[in-house]
Design an enzyme around this catalytic site. Structure first.
Site, PDB file in Angstrom:
ATOM      1  N   GLU A 188      -7.036  19.960   6.076  1.00 20.13           N
ATOM      2  CA  GLU A 188      -6.955  20.791   4.860  1.00 20.13           C
ATOM      3  C   GLU A 188      -5.655  20.516   4.110  1.00 20.13           C
ATOM      4  O   GLU A 188      -4.809  21.399   3.924  1.00 20.13           O
ATOM      5  CB  GLU A 188      -7.078  22.268   5.223  1.00 20.13           C
ATOM      6  N   GLU A 381     -15.721  21.429   9.741  1.00 16.60           N
ATOM      7  CA  GLU A 381     -15.512  22.841  10.095  1.00 16.60           C
ATOM      8  C   GLU A 381     -16.512  23.681   9.338  1.00 16.60           C
ATOM      9  O   GLU A 381     -16.656  23.527   8.116  1.00 16.60           O
ATOM     10  CB  GLU A 381     -14.115  23.341   9.696  1.00 16.60           C
TER      11      GLU A 381
HETATM   12  C1  BG6 Z   1      -9.576  26.335   8.709  1.00 12.70           C
HETATM   13  C2  BG6 Z   1      -8.531  25.745   9.621  1.00 12.70           C
HETATM   14  O1  BG6 Z   1      -8.982  26.635   7.514  1.00 12.70           O
HETATM   15  O2  BG6 Z   1     -10.162  27.529   9.054  1.00 12.70           O
HETATM   16  C3  BG6 Z   1      -8.646  26.178  11.061  1.00 12.70           C
HETATM   17  O3  BG6 Z   1      -8.512  24.350   9.541  1.00 12.70           O
HETATM   18  C4  BG6 Z   1      -8.970  27.649  11.110  1.00 12.70           C
HETATM   19  O4  BG6 Z   1      -7.465  25.841  11.734  1.00 12.70           O
HETATM   20  C5  BG6 Z   1     -10.310  27.888  10.418  1.00 12.70           C
HETATM   21  O5  BG6 Z   1      -8.979  28.179  12.395  1.00 12.70           O
HETATM   22  C6  BG6 Z   1     -10.787  29.313  10.462  1.00 12.70           C
HETATM   23  O6  BG6 Z   1      -9.788  30.164   9.976  1.00 12.70           O
HETATM   24  P1  BG6 Z   1      -9.251  31.402  10.800  1.00 12.70           P
HETATM   25  O7  BG6 Z   1      -8.080  31.870  10.055  1.00 12.70           O
HETATM   26  O8  BG6 Z   1     -10.355  32.378  10.843  1.00 12.70           O
HETATM   27  O9  BG6 Z   1      -8.907  30.858  12.162  1.00 12.70           O
END
Ligand code: BG6
Length: 483
Positions: A188, A381
């Site tokens: 990101e 993701e």
């Molecule tokens: C993404 C990141 O933005 O979102 C991850 O690359 C992160 O590291 C994921 O864990 C989910 O976000 P969060 O804040 O719910 O863990």
């Protein structure tokens, strides 16, 4: 119709949220080690930049607590990875995205030689993945620059960090290149603008001049570093591939009022700035102009333009969780998203953390990105953070998670049917880990439950949730069976 043969299915993790063992094996402190869990905080607060000060960093480092600094303990993946990999293999994973903690190989970022204990850990991890038929997809930098670099010179604001990152990357390619052929440079990469400390090791109070300028300077240094290590990878391992990674914050106009549409367009221009540079090879003129209007200058030095142009990434990867809308109305209702506060969409449901659930948005995002760049895509993701309940039968029934994935997979397949070239899909995160934004573990994403609470109490035992068996079927049928 449907997904092509060889489509890669799996999950994604990051070292700083899973490994733990923050002070073992010669690892140096990373910026993630000072991220504090703050109980009773409104989820909305996680969406805005949380400042770290020299004082808060010093206080954190004077304390070896792992209850309130959960990323230090993670889920102990460092010691339990064999067990976890076996569970991923049982689900049928053909790919697993992990990251390498820079400070495990170079504790302060500046050593001339790597820490062999760190090398041994990753060699073992990648070998075990290969033994299980799981292809490693490895991120070089996922929210954990060495803390020493942040304290010394605001890490990525300093152009000298590029050379240090090149040294680290060369070590990774030399020592792991026979096991890893799919790489990502920065997780990101756009995130540095929203959370400068986590992504870039930038401590607001020590920045000279404007913080926004410092963020764009650091971002430019990451672009240059990414292009440079892409060239390095191609020279060392011509068959291997480097991807970029974008937070896909797809934004719709909140209304069809032309002002909302124009505001959305302006937002998108900055959203796509990173992929324009990393995949397209140059800063777009309109984005540069928009930055200039804000008083921001990109610190080009001789050779940068050519490097960016000649060494774009091989594929584009992105995270996708939710969409937002944009409105020019100052009183428009806002909702938190992934490290961002956006305008609420009245047509979408949200999770407890305010993230709006929008499967169609995934299809729109895939089509937009493919249409714009024509490069293969990889969803690295996507997932739903929810509280789970362990019921009396010792199980975790998580139909909400299955529904989320089912609807997103259906749209993903539809985009592929419409012609998008998609290499694979890794869910975030296949096992419960520490949340990046909130440092909670109770914001659970996994198909595998970890017996740990937000303060680290629990046995760490792994349990298969209902979604585990569902995802296993999806993978076995290559997405044909979503029932
Ligand atoms: C993404 C990141 O933005 O979102 C991850 O690359 C992160 O590291 C994921 O864990 C989910 O976000 P969060 O804040 O719910 O863990």
């Amino acid at each position: 119709m449907g997904l092509p043969d060889g489509f890669l299915w799996g999950g994604a993790l990051a070292a700083n949220q899973a490994e733990g063992a923050w002070n073992e094996g010669g690892r140096g402190p990373a910026v993630s080690d000072v991220a504090k869990y703050r109980p009773h905080v409104d989820p909305r607060e996680y969406a805005v930049h949380h400042q770290h000060t020299l004082e808060s960093i010093a206080a954190a480092m004077a304390d070896d607590d792992i209850a309130y600094y959960p990323k230090r303990r993670g889920i102990d993946f460092y010691h339990r990875y064999r067990e976890d990999l076996a569970l991923f293999a049982e689900m049928g994973f053909s790919v697993l995205r992990v990251s390498i903690a820079w400070s495990r190989l170079y504790p302060t970022g500046e050593e001339l030689e790597p820490n062999e204990e760190g090398i041994a850990f990753y060699l073992d991890l990648f070998s075990e993945m290969r033994r299980l038929g799981i292809r490693p997809l490895v991120t070089l930098s996922h929210y954990d620059p060495p803390l020493a670099l942040a304290l010394k010179n605001n890490a990525w604001v300093d152009r000298g960090t590029i050379a240090l990152f090149e040294r680290f990357s060369r070590t990774c390619f030399e020592r792991f290149g026979h096991l890893v052929d799919l790489w990502l440079s920065f997780n990101e990469i756009d995130g540095i603008i929203r959370h400068p400390f986590t992504s870039g090791g930038i401590i607001d109070e020590t920045v000279e001049g404007s913080l926004e300028q410092a963020c764009y300077t650091a971002l430019h240094h990451q672009f240059v570093a990414s292009a440079s290590v892409t060239r390095m990878l191609h020279e060392m391992w011509p068959e291997s591939e480097m991807g970029c990674m974008l937070t896909m914050l797809t934004t719709y106009p909140n209304t069809c009022h032309p002002d909302d549409v124009a505001a959305t367009q302006a937002k998108e221009r900055l959203l796509y700035l990173c992929t324009d540079v990393q995949a397209g090879g140059a800063y777009p003129r309109l984005a540069l102009k928009a930055l200039e209007v804000k008083g921001i200058a990109i610190p080009f030095v001789d050779g940068d333009v050519e490097l960016l142009r000649e060494h774009p990434v091989d594929y584009i990867s992105f995270s996708y969780y939710m969409t937002l809308t944009e409105s020019v109305r100052p009183d428009a209702e806002r909702t938190p998203g992934n490290t961002v506060l956006g305008v609420k969409n009245p047509f979408l449901p949200s999770s407890e953390w305010g993230w709006q659930i929008d499967p169609v948005g995934l299809r729109i995002s895939l089509i937009d990105l493919y249409d714009r760049y024509g490069k293969p895509l990889f969803i690295v993701e996507n997932g739903l953070g929810m509280r789970d309940e362990l019921t009396e039968d010792g199980r975790i029934h998580d139909p909400y998670r299955i529904d989320y994935f089912r609807s997103h997979f259906a749209e993903m397949i539809r985009a592929v049917d419409e012609g998008v070239e998609l290499r694979g899909y890794t869910s975030w995160a296949p096992i419960d880990i520490i949340s990046a934004s909130s440092s909670q573990i109770s914001k659970r994403y996994g198909f595998i439950h970890v017996d740990q609470d937000d303060l680290g109490n629990g046995t760490g035992e792994r349990r298969r949730k209902d979604s585990f068996f569902w995802y296993q079927k999806v993978i076995a049928s290559n997405g044909a069976d979503l029932a």
